[in-house]
Scaffold this active site. Structure first.
Site, PDB file in Angstrom:
ATOM      1  N   ALA A  17      -9.993  23.027  28.139  1.00 22.82           N
ATOM      2  CA  ALA A  17      -9.986  21.699  27.509  1.00 22.82           C
ATOM      3  C   ALA A  17     -10.856  20.695  28.276  1.00 22.82           C
ATOM      4  CB  ALA A  17      -8.555  21.184  27.388  1.00 22.82           C
ATOM      5  N   MET A  75      -8.772  19.228  47.882  1.00 22.09           N
ATOM      6  CA  MET A  75      -8.136  17.904  47.722  1.00 22.09           C
ATOM      7  C   MET A  75      -7.013  17.697  48.724  1.00 22.09           C
ATOM      8  SD  MET A  75      -7.790  17.155  43.654  1.00 22.09           S
ATOM      9  CE  MET A  75      -7.113  18.673  43.020  1.00 22.09           C
ATOM     10  N   LYS A  76      -6.474  18.792  49.258  1.00 17.94           N
ATOM     11  CA  LYS A  76      -5.327  18.679  50.171  1.00 17.94           C
ATOM     12  C   LYS A  76      -5.758  18.607  51.639  1.00 17.94           C
ATOM     13  CE  LYS A  76      -2.166  21.388  47.230  1.00 17.94           C
ATOM     14  NZ  LYS A  76      -2.347  20.717  46.034  1.00 17.94           N
ATOM     15  N   PHE A  98      -4.901  18.870  35.144  1.00 15.65           N
ATOM     16  CA  PHE A  98      -3.782  19.539  35.804  1.00 15.65           C
ATOM     17  C   PHE A  98      -2.472  19.081  35.162  1.00 15.65           C
ATOM     18  CE2 PHE A  98      -7.029  19.027  39.254  1.00 15.65           C
ATOM     19  CZ  PHE A  98      -7.420  20.351  39.263  1.00 15.65           C
ATOM     20  N   ASP A 170      -7.463  23.698  22.598  1.00  9.87           N
ATOM     21  CA  ASP A 170      -8.199  23.289  23.808  1.00  9.87           C
ATOM     22  C   ASP A 170      -9.552  22.682  23.431  1.00  9.87           C
ATOM     23  OD1 ASP A 170      -6.354  24.164  25.637  1.00  9.87           O
ATOM     24  OD2 ASP A 170      -7.241  26.131  25.851  1.00  9.87           O
TER      25      ASP A 170
HETATM   26  C1  LIG Z   1      -2.855  25.015  32.487  1.00 12.72           C
HETATM   27  C2  LIG Z   1      -1.658  24.668  33.336  1.00 12.72           C
HETATM   28  C3  LIG Z   1      -0.385  25.152  32.653  1.00 12.72           C
HETATM   29  C4  LIG Z   1      -1.793  25.397  34.700  1.00 12.72           C
HETATM   30  O1  LIG Z   1      -0.726  25.047  35.515  1.00 12.72           O
HETATM   31  P1  LIG Z   1      -0.583  25.523  37.002  1.00 12.72           P
HETATM   32  O2  LIG Z   1      -1.132  26.896  37.159  1.00 12.72           O
HETATM   33  O3  LIG Z   1       0.833  25.290  37.394  1.00 12.72           O
HETATM   34  O4  LIG Z   1      -1.558  24.617  37.819  1.00 12.72           O
HETATM   35  P2  LIG Z   1      -1.743  23.031  37.821  1.00 12.72           P
HETATM   36  O5  LIG Z   1      -2.799  22.730  36.872  1.00 12.72           O
HETATM   37  O6  LIG Z   1      -0.486  22.293  37.612  1.00 12.72           O
HETATM   38  O7  LIG Z   1      -2.197  22.751  39.291  1.00 12.72           O
HETATM   39  C5  LIG Z   1      -3.223  23.380  39.893  1.00 12.72           C
HETATM   40  C6  LIG Z   1      -2.954  23.466  41.364  1.00 12.72           C
HETATM   41  O8  LIG Z   1      -4.208  23.701  41.993  1.00 12.72           O
HETATM   42  C7  LIG Z   1      -4.444  22.687  42.914  1.00 12.72           C
HETATM   43  N1  LIG Z   1      -5.885  22.414  42.982  1.00 12.72           N
HETATM   44  C8  LIG Z   1      -6.758  22.404  41.987  1.00 12.72           C
HETATM   45  N2  LIG Z   1      -7.980  22.086  42.422  1.00 12.72           N
HETATM   46  C9  LIG Z   1      -7.859  21.894  43.738  1.00 12.72           C
HETATM   47  C10 LIG Z   1      -8.749  21.524  44.775  1.00 12.72           C
HETATM   48  N3  LIG Z   1     -10.026  21.295  44.538  1.00 12.72           N
HETATM   49  N4  LIG Z   1      -8.252  21.397  46.011  1.00 12.72           N
HETATM   50  C11 LIG Z   1      -6.953  21.620  46.271  1.00 12.72           C
HETATM   51  N5  LIG Z   1      -6.064  21.963  45.338  1.00 12.72           N
HETATM   52  C12 LIG Z   1      -6.511  22.107  44.098  1.00 12.72           C
HETATM   53  C13 LIG Z   1      -3.679  21.482  42.419  1.00 12.72           C
HETATM   54  O9  LIG Z   1      -3.474  20.544  43.411  1.00 12.72           O
HETATM   55  C14 LIG Z   1      -2.406  22.165  41.953  1.00 12.72           C
HETATM   56  O10 LIG Z   1      -1.577  22.531  43.041  1.00 12.72           O
HETATM   57  P3  LIG Z   1      -0.301  21.696  43.499  1.00 12.72           P
HETATM   58  O11 LIG Z   1      -0.824  20.383  43.941  1.00 12.72           O
HETATM   59  O12 LIG Z   1       0.235  22.506  44.634  1.00 12.72           O
HETATM   60  O13 LIG Z   1       0.605  21.590  42.325  1.00 12.72           O
HETATM   61  C15 LIG Z   1      -1.588  23.152  33.620  1.00 12.72           C
HETATM   62  O14 LIG Z   1      -2.713  22.772  34.372  1.00 12.72           O
HETATM   63  C16 LIG Z   1      -1.531  22.285  32.396  1.00 12.72           C
HETATM   64  O15 LIG Z   1      -0.508  22.210  31.710  1.00 12.72           O
HETATM   65  N6  LIG Z   1      -2.623  21.540  32.139  1.00 12.72           N
HETATM   66  C17 LIG Z   1      -2.704  20.495  31.123  1.00 12.72           C
HETATM   67  C18 LIG Z   1      -3.295  20.938  29.803  1.00 12.72           C
HETATM   68  C19 LIG Z   1      -4.577  21.775  29.876  1.00 12.72           C
HETATM   69  O16 LIG Z   1      -5.684  21.290  29.846  1.00 12.72           O
HETATM   70  N7  LIG Z   1      -4.396  23.052  29.909  1.00 12.72           N
HETATM   71  C20 LIG Z   1      -5.482  23.980  30.040  1.00 12.72           C
HETATM   72  C21 LIG Z   1      -5.413  24.797  28.863  1.00 12.72           C
HETATM   73  S1  LIG Z   1      -6.328  26.211  29.001  1.00 12.72           S
HETATM   74  C22 LIG Z   1      -5.755  27.225  27.820  1.00 12.72           C
HETATM   75  O17 LIG Z   1      -4.859  26.883  27.152  1.00 12.72           O
HETATM   76  C23 LIG Z   1      -6.468  28.479  27.592  1.00 12.72           C
HETATM   77  O18 LIG Z   1      -7.511  28.691  28.215  1.00 12.72           O
HETATM   78  O19 LIG Z   1      -5.969  29.251  26.773  1.00 12.72           O
END
Ligand SMILES: CC(C)(COP(=O)(O)OP(=O)(O)OC[C@H]1O[C@@H](n2cnc3c(N)ncnc32)[C@H](O)[C@@H]1OP(=O)(O)O)[C@@H](O)C(=O)NCCC(=O)NCCSC(=O)C(=O)O
Length: 386
Positions: A17, A75-76, A98, A170
């Protein structure tokens, strides 16, 4: 032609997306820097079968991320965060997708970022928004198709709900992000004020169904349920749908039953009323048409129907569509070369302006390929130290 020349976009997003939104801004001439986690990068880089990669990256990742440079920063990590802040101060647009709360935890949410860069246009896409009972659920295309009614409406009568096989939500959310970002950029040109653009996958999926849902809500809920809409459109009557022929398929859009009956030599169709029966006797009428269409080839029926301009078409696979002269005339393909001597052909930008097709000549980036170049070019270490 680079309509967004001078606009710097930071794409923190992953999967489809957010990245598709940033890709379109690159197509329109913006400079797009994709910020990725060191080591692994966008999870989309790995999302594929082994033989559908170029180097270490999935072909789908490289298709969605064309036109971008890749910048690795954690980022961390406090040192990387200083560099990122220096980069963000120079940016016009920032995109993330995210889960709600992730960017706040990392100190890079809109409230924080807009303090050091008030002109920034910050765009975020979540599954269901920052509030409400669904806010922590994963925002994934299939799940959203399932919860928004899309899969239910797309199913055939008597069969389970059927999602679209592609990530339509998306992609559509990405388009809304672009619309929101460009609108704030237009306002910013006058006021210098940036803004927060928020899009949800759920609302994008609902927006895709707006005609049907609006009609349903406004007519006492008398709209179709999926079971009666086999291969049809909830708001359009017979013959709308795809039919089998002797050698393939034919699609018939809306059109007069009288004309269809005459052209296909189905006398019974003239007995049906266009305004009423086409809807209430949809399945019955469609069966009559289906029986007839099975007796001839697709080309035969198209020739007859098109002789009077009836709205119909062949039903192409990707293979046949890509080989067709009509597709070739669109000039919609682009080939990128990669450092390991492999190449990749993708579709390009569907927008032309003043006869010039928009698009970027930059291939999808290798992970972190441009980090050092950008740090030096933008003097980010010096600025981070200030
Ligand atoms: C797709 C998701 C379910 C994935 O969830 P998760 O796997 O739990 O990951 P999150 O996105 O929540 O978080 C990513 C983690 O990576 C970390 N992160 C990401 N980039 C960095 C960098 N550069 N440095 C350090 N850390 C990072 C971030 O801090 C988070 O860790 P922590 O800080 O430790 O938490 C969610 O992102 C989501 O609901 N997104 C919103 C809608 C969206 O656009 N979805 C994509 C659809 S794709 C799709 O549907 C398809 O392809 O099919």
């Amino acid at each position: 032609m680079k309509l967004l020349d001078g606009i710097l976009v930071l794409d923190f997003s992953q999967y489809l997306a957010g990245p598709s939104c940033a890709m379109r801004l690159a197509d329109m001439g913006a400079r797009v820097i994709k910020v990725e986690r060191p080591g692994s990068g966008d999870s989309g880089r790995k999302m594929t079968l082994e033989n559908l990669t170029i180097g270490k990256d999935s072909m789908n990742f490289l298709a969605i991320n064309r036109g971008k440079e890749s910048f690795c920063a954690n980022m961390k990590d406090p040192e990387d965060l200083k560099i990122l802040k220096a980069l963000i101060k120079k940016a016009d647009v920032m995109i993330e997708n995210f889960r709600p709360g992730v960017m706040k935890k990392n100190g890079l949410d809109y409230e924080s970022v807009s303090q050091w860069n008030p002109g920034i246009v910050y765009a975020t896409v979540t599954g269901y928004g920052k509030e409400g009972p669904w806010k922590t659920k994963p925002g994934q295309d299939l799940l959203i198709q399932s919860m928004s009614g899309l899969a239910w409406m797309n199913g055939n009568g008597g069969e389970p709900p059927a999602p679209f096989g592609l990530s339509v939500v998306d992609s559509y959310a990405g388009v809304h992000m672009v619309e929101g970002i460009l609108s704030v950029l237009v306002r910013r040109a006058k006021t210098k004020r940036g803004g927060l653009v928020e899009v949800t996958l759920m609302e994008s999926a609902l927006d895709m169904q707006f005609e049907g849902i609006s009609t349903y809500l406004s007519n006492g809920h008398h709209l179709p349920v999926r079971a009666s809409y086999n291969n049809a459109h909830p708001l359009l009557g017979a013959p709308y749908g795809i039919y089998e022929t002797e050698d393939g398929y034919i699609a018939l859009a809306m059109g007069s039953l009288e004309q269809l009956g005459r052209l296909l030599e189905i006398d019974r169709l003239s007995e049906y009323d266009q305004d009423k029966d086409a809807f209430v006797k949809r399945d019955e009428i469609k069966l009559i048409i289906a029986d007839k269409l099975k007796t001839g080839t697709t080309a035969h029926w198209i020739e007859i129907l098109e002789s009077e301009g009836y709205w119909c078409s062949d039903v192409y696979s990707w293979e046949r569509m890509l080989e067709s002269e009509g597709f070739k005339a669109l000039n919609f393909l682009q080939t990128f070369d990669f450092p390991n001597n492999e190449s990749m052909t993708t579709t390009t930008c569907p927008i032309s302006v003043n006869g010039v097709k928009m698009g970027s000549s930059l291939r999808g980036p290798l992970l972190g390929e441009h980090t050092e170049k950008i740090i030096e070019e933008m003097k980010l270490r010096e600025e981070a130290a200030d």
